[in-house]
Design a protein around this motif. Structure first.
Motif, PDB file in Angstrom:
ATOM      1  N   MET A   1      10.598  13.623  -6.036  1.00  0.00           N
ATOM      2  CA  MET A   1      10.075  12.261  -6.012  1.00  0.00           C
ATOM      3  C   MET A   1      10.479  11.541  -4.730  1.00  0.00           C
ATOM      4  O   MET A   1       9.652  10.915  -4.057  1.00  0.00           O
ATOM      5  N   LEU A   2      11.760  11.618  -4.412  1.00  0.00           N
ATOM      6  CA  LEU A   2      12.252  10.862  -3.264  1.00  0.00           C
ATOM      7  C   LEU A   2      11.758  11.456  -1.948  1.00  0.00           C
ATOM      8  O   LEU A   2      11.481  10.719  -0.994  1.00  0.00           O
ATOM      9  N   ASP A   3      11.635  12.780  -1.883  1.00  0.00           N
ATOM     10  CA  ASP A   3      11.051  13.390  -0.684  1.00  0.00           C
ATOM     11  C   ASP A   3       9.613  12.934  -0.481  1.00  0.00           C
ATOM     12  O   ASP A   3       9.184  12.667   0.653  1.00  0.00           O
ATOM     13  N   ALA A   4       8.856  12.840  -1.570  1.00  0.00           N
ATOM     14  CA  ALA A   4       7.471  12.372  -1.473  1.00  0.00           C
ATOM     15  C   ALA A   4       7.417  10.944  -0.950  1.00  0.00           C
ATOM     16  O   ALA A   4       6.566  10.602  -0.107  1.00  0.00           O
ATOM     17  N   CYS A   5       8.332  10.086  -1.420  1.00  0.00           N
ATOM     18  CA  CYS A   5       8.368   8.698  -0.956  1.00  0.00           C
ATOM     19  C   CYS A   5       8.716   8.634   0.530  1.00  0.00           C
ATOM     20  O   CYS A   5       8.111   7.869   1.298  1.00  0.00           O
ATOM     21  N   ARG A   6       9.681   9.435   0.949  1.00  0.00           N
ATOM     22  CA  ARG A   6      10.073   9.453   2.368  1.00  0.00           C
ATOM     23  C   ARG A   6       8.915   9.929   3.255  1.00  0.00           C
ATOM     24  O   ARG A   6       8.676   9.369   4.340  1.00  0.00           O
ATOM     25  N   ASP A   7       8.206  10.951   2.805  1.00  0.00           N
ATOM     26  CA  ASP A   7       7.087  11.481   3.592  1.00  0.00           C
ATOM     27  C   ASP A   7       5.992  10.439   3.761  1.00  0.00           C
ATOM     28  O   ASP A   7       5.406  10.295   4.851  1.00  0.00           O
ATOM     29  N   ILE A   8       5.696   9.708   2.701  1.00  0.00           N
ATOM     30  CA  ILE A   8       4.666   8.667   2.776  1.00  0.00           C
ATOM     31  C   ILE A   8       5.102   7.555   3.725  1.00  0.00           C
ATOM     32  O   ILE A   8       4.314   7.049   4.537  1.00  0.00           O
ATOM     33  N   ALA A   9       6.387   7.158   3.610  1.00  0.00           N
ATOM     34  CA  ALA A   9       6.890   6.109   4.501  1.00  0.00           C
ATOM     35  C   ALA A   9       6.774   6.538   5.965  1.00  0.00           C
ATOM     36  O   ALA A   9       6.345   5.754   6.829  1.00  0.00           O
ATOM     37  N   GLU A  10       7.115   7.785   6.265  1.00  0.00           N
ATOM     38  CA  GLU A  10       7.029   8.271   7.642  1.00  0.00           C
ATOM     39  C   GLU A  10       5.580   8.288   8.124  1.00  0.00           C
ATOM     40  O   GLU A  10       5.275   7.862   9.255  1.00  0.00           O
ATOM     41  N   ASP A  11       4.687   8.759   7.271  1.00  0.00           N
ATOM     42  CA  ASP A  11       3.277   8.856   7.654  1.00  0.00           C
ATOM     43  C   ASP A  11       2.663   7.477   7.909  1.00  0.00           C
ATOM     44  O   ASP A  11       1.804   7.322   8.780  1.00  0.00           O
TER      45      ASP A  11
ATOM     46  N   LEU B   1       0.832  -1.192   0.000  1.00  0.00           N
ATOM     47  CA  LEU B   1       0.000   0.000   0.000  1.00  0.00           C
ATOM     48  C   LEU B   1       0.875   1.254   0.000  1.00  0.00           C
ATOM     49  O   LEU B   1       0.591   2.217  -0.711  1.00  0.00           O
ATOM     50  N   GLY B   2       1.942   1.225   0.796  1.00  0.00           N
ATOM     51  CA  GLY B   2       2.866   2.356   0.794  1.00  0.00           C
ATOM     52  C   GLY B   2       3.489   2.576  -0.575  1.00  0.00           C
ATOM     53  O   GLY B   2       3.580   3.703  -1.070  1.00  0.00           O
ATOM     54  N   ALA B   3       3.922   1.478  -1.220  1.00  0.00           N
ATOM     55  CA  ALA B   3       4.518   1.590  -2.552  1.00  0.00           C
ATOM     56  C   ALA B   3       3.512   2.128  -3.570  1.00  0.00           C
ATOM     57  O   ALA B   3       3.860   2.908  -4.464  1.00  0.00           O
ATOM     58  N   ALA B   4       2.244   1.703  -3.433  1.00  0.00           N
ATOM     59  CA  ALA B   4       1.208   2.194  -4.350  1.00  0.00           C
ATOM     60  C   ALA B   4       1.006   3.692  -4.190  1.00  0.00           C
ATOM     61  O   ALA B   4       0.880   4.434  -5.182  1.00  0.00           O
ATOM     62  N   ARG B   5       0.975   4.164  -2.932  1.00  0.00           N
ATOM     63  CA  ARG B   5       0.822   5.601  -2.706  1.00  0.00           C
ATOM     64  C   ARG B   5       2.041   6.371  -3.217  1.00  0.00           C
ATOM     65  O   ARG B   5       1.921   7.471  -3.754  1.00  0.00           O
ATOM     66  N   MET B   6       3.226   5.789  -3.074  1.00  0.00           N
ATOM     67  CA  MET B   6       4.430   6.430  -3.594  1.00  0.00           C
ATOM     68  C   MET B   6       4.385   6.522  -5.115  1.00  0.00           C
ATOM     69  O   MET B   6       4.777   7.537  -5.702  1.00  0.00           O
ATOM     70  N   THR B   7       3.909   5.456  -5.751  1.00  0.00           N
ATOM     71  CA  THR B   7       3.803   5.466  -7.216  1.00  0.00           C
ATOM     72  C   THR B   7       2.877   6.579  -7.687  1.00  0.00           C
ATOM     73  O   THR B   7       3.191   7.314  -8.643  1.00  0.00           O
ATOM     74  N   ASP B   8       1.747   6.733  -7.018  1.00  0.00           N
ATOM     75  CA  ASP B   8       0.814   7.809  -7.369  1.00  0.00           C
ATOM     76  C   ASP B   8       1.462   9.181  -7.143  1.00  0.00           C
ATOM     77  O   ASP B   8       1.316  10.097  -7.975  1.00  0.00           O
TER      78      ASP B   8
ATOM     79  N   GLY C   1       5.028  -7.635   3.582  1.00  0.00           N
ATOM     80  CA  GLY C   1       6.017  -7.110   4.513  1.00  0.00           C
ATOM     81  C   GLY C   1       7.097  -6.287   3.845  1.00  0.00           C
ATOM     82  O   GLY C   1       7.664  -5.379   4.460  1.00  0.00           O
ATOM     83  N   GLU C   2       7.394  -6.604   2.577  1.00  0.00           N
ATOM     84  CA  GLU C   2       8.416  -5.836   1.847  1.00  0.00           C
ATOM     85  C   GLU C   2       8.005  -5.693   0.388  1.00  0.00           C
ATOM     86  O   GLU C   2       7.547  -6.663  -0.229  1.00  0.00           O
ATOM     87  N   THR C   3       8.157  -4.504  -0.127  1.00  0.00           N
ATOM     88  CA  THR C   3       7.887  -4.249  -1.546  1.00  0.00           C
ATOM     89  C   THR C   3       9.040  -3.455  -2.134  1.00  0.00           C
ATOM     90  O   THR C   3       9.441  -2.427  -1.581  1.00  0.00           O
ATOM     91  N   LYS C   4       9.566  -3.963  -3.231  1.00  0.00           N
ATOM     92  CA  LYS C   4      10.606  -3.242  -3.978  1.00  0.00           C
ATOM     93  C   LYS C   4      10.017  -2.783  -5.296  1.00  0.00           C
ATOM     94  O   LYS C   4       9.288  -3.539  -5.956  1.00  0.00           O
TER      95      LYS C   4
END
Length: 406
Positions: free
Chosen positions: A298-308, A236-243, A275-278
């Motif tokens: 892009m990478l800041d957006a991914c980090r923010d989603i991971a933290e949230d 789910l995190g990876a999907a939100r990062m992709t969007d 448990g893990e998505t690459k």
């Protein structure tokens, strides 16, 4: 001059090697089909009076001699390997356009001062041994012959062993000599020429590229028993990062391209929370500063989603290719040849990487694009017309003749 029907017939014969049911081609690098396509090219080149040599990573050079054999060669070509479900023209057009130039020079008994080399580069696509443009990278000194030969395919077979198996581990050194000019003809692999109704693109450069592997780590859990608000779902995190990556791209003008296309989920079970998505990110733009800014956002957006989402994230930048500018003198020769032939052209960037991008590091280089139907490429439906292929080859003929006699 160029024989359109002969060129088309050569394409159709080459396309029978590795033909797929939907009309495409599968010729993976260093496969039996790759060997068969190489053998056909070598036969045609020798029938056209060329001397063929092969270097130690399998690059093939078919030379039409010049009257001054000590001059550096004018080089043209591309590749014959394809994607697993590739098309009939990606790569093959550049090789067969070069061959048609040689055949047409023979038809008119035209001599050139400098020799002309038609080249087949090894493993441009990179879909079997994981790294693309391998032959041209060794030739230009970007990577070592030894390193490339040790690369393994998914079945554990090495590049070097497979090169020997198909009989194309040559004895020639890889590069190390001057090149007067390098021209590569190619289908556009995009829709711009067709949409504009223009048959030839004068390629002024190629986009830069930055690629990444993102590893998102959460926690496995039972799909039926763990409440939604207590999950750490990596997928789910990876999907939100992709969007988010997709939305970030539209914050720039002109808009870059950013693609998530390869995803691995662990444990990949239908009743277990991931448990893990690459996943991979492929980002491209012709301006280096824009590409750098895109990376940061892009990478800041991914980090923010991971933290949230209380997920862990690891970011690995796997490759960086700066934007490439081609030689202005050769670009002008393409423009002028098109004008003199009465063929419409437009200046454009290459959105894809090519062997020409590597040759540009060591020699004056330029590319000629022709349209492909609906911009479709890396696809069995890839198509081009005999007329467009011939138009690009006519321009190629003129610029090679000029470069070889100047």
């Amino acid at each position: 001059m160029i024989n359109r029907d002969r060129q088309w017939q050569s394409h159709m014969e080459m396309a029978q090697i590795g033909a797929t049911p939907a009309g495409g081609v599968c010729r993976l690098a260093l496969s039996d089909e790759d060997r068969e396509s190489r053998a056909l090219f070598v036969r045609w080149a020798e029938e056209a009076g060329c001397t063929v040599r092969v270097d130690r990573v399998g690059n093939i050079f078919a030379r039409r001699p010049g009257t001054e054999k000590e001059l550096p060669p004018v080089m043209t070509g591309s590749h014959l390997d394809t994607q697993p479900l590739g098309g009939r023209f990606d790569g093959a057009y550049g090789v067969l356009a070069g061959l048609e130039v040689v055949r047409s020079l023979n038809d008119s008994d035209t001599q050139t001062r400098a020799p002309i080399d038609v080249v087949v580069w090894t493993d441009e696509e990179g879909c079997r041994f994981t790294s693309k443009t391998m032959g041209s990278m060794v030739f230009t000194g970007m990577v070592s012959e030894e390193m490339v030969c040790e690369v393994l395919d998914p079945d554990g077979k090495s590049f070097g062993d497979e090169l020997k198996r198909i009989g194309y581990a040559g004895s020639e050194p890889c590069g190390g000599y001057p090149i007067k000019a390098y021209f590569e003809a190619h289908i556009e692999q995009g829709p711009l020429l067709e949409q504009a109704g223009i048959p030839v693109g004068a390629v002024v450069g190629a986009q830069g590229q930055r690629c990444f592997i993102i590893t998102v780590t959460g926690e496995e859990g039972h799909a039926g028993t763990l409440p939604m608000d207590q999950r750490r779902d990596s997928f789910l995190g990876a999907a939100r990062m992709t969007d988010a990556i997709n939305r970030v791209a539209f914050e720039f003008d002109p808009v870059p391209v950013a693609t998530v296309a390869h995803v691995q989920v662990r444990p990949n079970s239908r009743n277990t929370i991931a448990g893990e998505t690459k996943f991979t990110i492929d980002s491209r733009h012709p301006d280096a500063d824009t590409l750098a800014a895109l990376e940061e956002k892009m990478l800041d957006a991914c980090r923010d989603i991971a933290e949230d989402m209380k997920l862990d994230i690891a970011i690995d930048r796997t490759s960086v290719a700066p934007p490439v500018s081609f030689d202005i003198t050769l670009i002008d020769s393409i423009r002028n040849a098109a004008k003199e032939l009465g063929i419409q052209y437009m200046d454009m960037f290459s959105a894809a990487g090519h062997d020409a991008c590597k040759l540009a590091e060591i020699a004056p280089t330029a590319m000629i694009f022709v349209p492909c139907e609906k911009g479709i490429s890396h696809n069995e439906l890839e198509n081009a017309t005999p007329e467009d292929l011939a138009a690009g080859t006519k321009v190629l003929f003129e610029v090679i003749l000029q470069a070889a006699n100047s």
